[in-house]
Design an enzyme around this catalytic site. Structure first.
Site, PDB file in Angstrom:
ATOM      1  N   ASP A 177       1.005  -1.151  -0.012  1.00 15.18           N
ATOM      2  CA  ASP A 177      -0.072   0.043  -0.059  1.00 15.18           C
ATOM      3  C   ASP A 177       0.935   1.402   0.227  1.00 15.18           C
ATOM      4  O   ASP A 177       1.655   1.661   0.811  1.00 15.18           O
ATOM      5  CB  ASP A 177      -0.943  -0.057   1.297  1.00 15.18           C
ATOM      6  CG  ASP A 177      -1.816   1.060   1.355  1.00 15.18           C
ATOM      7  OD1 ASP A 177      -1.302   2.241   0.960  1.00 15.18           O
ATOM      8  OD2 ASP A 177      -3.034   0.733   1.532  1.00 15.18           O
ATOM      9  N   HIS A 178       1.136   1.902  -1.120  1.00 18.04           N
ATOM     10  CA  HIS A 178       2.112   2.844  -1.186  1.00 18.04           C
ATOM     11  C   HIS A 178       2.248   3.963  -0.334  1.00 18.04           C
ATOM     12  O   HIS A 178       3.038   4.733   0.015  1.00 18.04           O
ATOM     13  CB  HIS A 178       2.195   3.290  -2.576  1.00 18.04           C
ATOM     14  CG  HIS A 178       1.417   4.445  -3.185  1.00 18.04           C
ATOM     15  ND1 HIS A 178      -0.106   4.268  -3.307  1.00 18.04           N
ATOM     16  CD2 HIS A 178       1.312   5.750  -3.247  1.00 18.04           C
ATOM     17  CE1 HIS A 178      -0.397   5.311  -3.732  1.00 18.04           C
ATOM     18  NE2 HIS A 178       0.384   6.229  -3.809  1.00 18.04           N
ATOM     19  N   HIS A 240      -5.927   2.761   1.397  1.00 20.56           N
ATOM     20  CA  HIS A 240      -5.032   3.904   1.975  1.00 20.56           C
ATOM     21  C   HIS A 240      -5.687   4.455   3.323  1.00 20.56           C
ATOM     22  O   HIS A 240      -5.013   4.862   4.205  1.00 20.56           O
ATOM     23  CB  HIS A 240      -4.968   5.002   0.624  1.00 20.56           C
ATOM     24  CG  HIS A 240      -4.336   4.509  -0.421  1.00 20.56           C
ATOM     25  ND1 HIS A 240      -3.522   3.548  -0.605  1.00 20.56           N
ATOM     26  CD2 HIS A 240      -4.493   4.938  -1.850  1.00 20.56           C
ATOM     27  CE1 HIS A 240      -2.911   3.228  -1.870  1.00 20.56           C
ATOM     28  NE2 HIS A 240      -3.808   4.068  -2.563  1.00 20.56           N
TER      29      HIS A 240
END
Ligand code: BG6
Length: 484
Positions: A177-178, A240
């Site tokens: 999950d960046h 996010h």
């Protein structure tokens, strides 16, 4: 500020989907920046793997172009690029067939860490995992990196976890999950658990409510068909925003290690109460005078998918009982801004009387852009005329406080890839976390389908649908204004 760069051990990194958009925009330029920073040892090897019939030279040209386009100021240094490209190779591979696998096997060095980045459509994850296993590439030194979307609901996420688990242990699976790789997102943990100041107040007794905003100015771009099947809930909230919520709400882990942190995050997700339908606002951006609307962008004139979502959530545990969390995210809004705002309660008694008005401490943590923190503090308004109070911000941007290097902080993808090589899973989602997030998300989406819910149109360049303001106003609260 002098940053310390610790080189990682020699590694082989294979990027499936090596000619794709993510590789071009993020992964390859990110690796180049790590190389320039001195973090990549000379023996590192990066292998692009995709269907296109390229050779090593052809792929190096592709990588060079990607660096020029997306690596920022460093891309002007041709000598560095040439040196980096010496580490880059390519294997044409058929994810669903046998072509290329033996060649890949011959290039991957058994005695080094090898990571396989699945930057491909999720439908191919199973095929690639299976072939890595069949060709002896799924040993203990292997790690796989898996991109979102990780499933589209609980069942598909479970099926995906089960497929990967056939050939890899959980300790070998890195679900990206960046957002977790963003500098300031990690700072949330540093601020909470590195200072004595905040943690005693970080609970329902002192916090009135918390806002989490991830606002974007862009629309759905060229990703219409993916986005229209996902919407803001699956694209942003389930992953996010959920991760931000976990970091802001979790109990202090005993130590900063992967399972200690992820255990605490999981507890937050599991403690989320089901969301009341009237605590959800869905929106879809309308067309404007000079820009087409969401439905035109996704080429679906009857789409009921949301490009904006605002929610009011409750976490049922001792720390947070009674404190609402308001989340919102949307596309084509007036500013690109991601921030977390902790609004503290009023002082229990004002010695200054009713005329002094209502004053609150507000801690805003800006994730992007202009990463930093602001703490609103109440002081006396200067000048004669009695005790009038005003709130002023103690304002810090990390760039001002830490110097220009902070502005060139490592990008999310580069940090996360280096963590894969180091074998550190702290900033990656565990399988049970992803499943718990879907278990919370699924009934909300099912409710929309059952009610044939229609998202509210909203103006481009604004703050989302009016109902999102009302969600707050009904509770006597307001969103912090969107500012870029
Ligand atoms: C991606 C979403 O995961 O995150 C996109 O799929 C979104 O729709 C993007 O635009 C936002 O990321 P960032 O890093 O630009 O805030």
């Amino acid at each position: 500020m002098v940053s310390r760069v610790i080189p990682v051990d020699p590694f082989d990194l294979v990027i499936f989907g090596g000619t794709g958009d993510l590789a071009r925009r993020k992964i390859l330029p990110g690796l180049f920046r790590r190389f320039c920073a001195g973090q990549m040892p000379p023996e590192a090897q990066i292998i692009g793997a995709a269907r296109s019939e390229l050779d090593d030279e052809g792929y190096r040209d592709f990588v060079r172009d990607a660096i020029h386009e997306f690596a920022g100021p460093l891309s002007e240094d041709d000598a560095q690029i040439d040196e980096f490209l010496e580490r880059v190779g390519y294997v044409a591979i058929d994810a669903k067939g046998e072509g290329g696998w033996e060649e890949l096997k011959s290039r991957v060095r058994d005695d080094l860490v090898h990571a396989f980045y699945f930057s491909v459509a999720p439908a191919l994850f199973g095929d690639i995992a299976e072939r890595l296993h069949l060709h002896g590439l799924a040993g203990d030194e292997s790690r796989i990196v898996v991109e979102k979307p990780f499933g589209k609901d609980l069942d598909s996420a479970k099926a995906l976890n089960a497929t990967l688990a056939k050939h890899f242990h959980e300790q070998q699976i890195y679900r990206i999950d960046h957002y977790l790789g963003k500098e300031t997102v990690q700072n949330l943990m540093a601020v909470r658990f590195g200072n004595v100041l905040f943690e005693p107040l970080w609970n329902a007794q002192y916090v009135d409510h918390i806002q989490i905003t991830v606002a974007e100015t862009v629309g759905v771009g060229g990703r219409g068909s993916y986005y229209d099947a996902s919407g803001a809930m699956r694209d942003m909230v389930q992953n996010h925003l959920m991760q931000l919520l976990c970091l802001i709400a979790m109990e202090p882990p005993a130590k900063f290690d992967p399972d200690a942190v992820r255990d605490e995050k999981l507890k937050v997700i599991r403690a989320l109460e089901p969301v009341e339908p009237h605590h959800i606002v869905r929106g879809q951006y309308d067309k404007s005078a000079n820009s087409q609307g969401y439905r035109q962008d996704v080429e679906n004139p009857r789409s009921f998918t949301e490009s904006f979502l605002a929610l009011k959530l409750h976490i049922s545990n001792w720390r947070w009982a009674g404190t609402p969390f308001y989340l919102r995210t949307g596309k084509k809004l007036k500013a690109r801004t991601s921030e977390i705002v902790v609004v503290f309660k009023d002082a229990p008694h004002s010695i200054f009387g009713a005329d002094a008005g209502r004053h609150r401490n507000v801690l805003a943590i800006r994730l992007q852009p202009n990463e930093g923190m602001t703490l609103d503090v109440t002081i006396k308004e200067p000048g004669p005329g009695g005790m009038r109070l005003i709130d002023v911000p103690l304002d810090m941007t990390f760039a001002d406080a830490l110097g220009p290097e902070a502005e060139q902080a490592t990008e999310a993808y580069e940090r996360l890839i280096m963590d894969v090589i180091r074998g550190n899973q702290t900033l990656f989602m565990r399988g049970d976390e992803v499943e718990a997030a879907w278990a919370w998300t699924d009934p909300i989406i099912a409710g929309w389908t059952a009610r044939s819910d229609v998202p509210k149109p909203y103006d481009q360049g604004g703050s989302g649908p009016e109902d999102s303001m009302m969600l707050m106003h009904r509770d006597g609260r307001r969103w912090r204004e969107l500012k870029g």
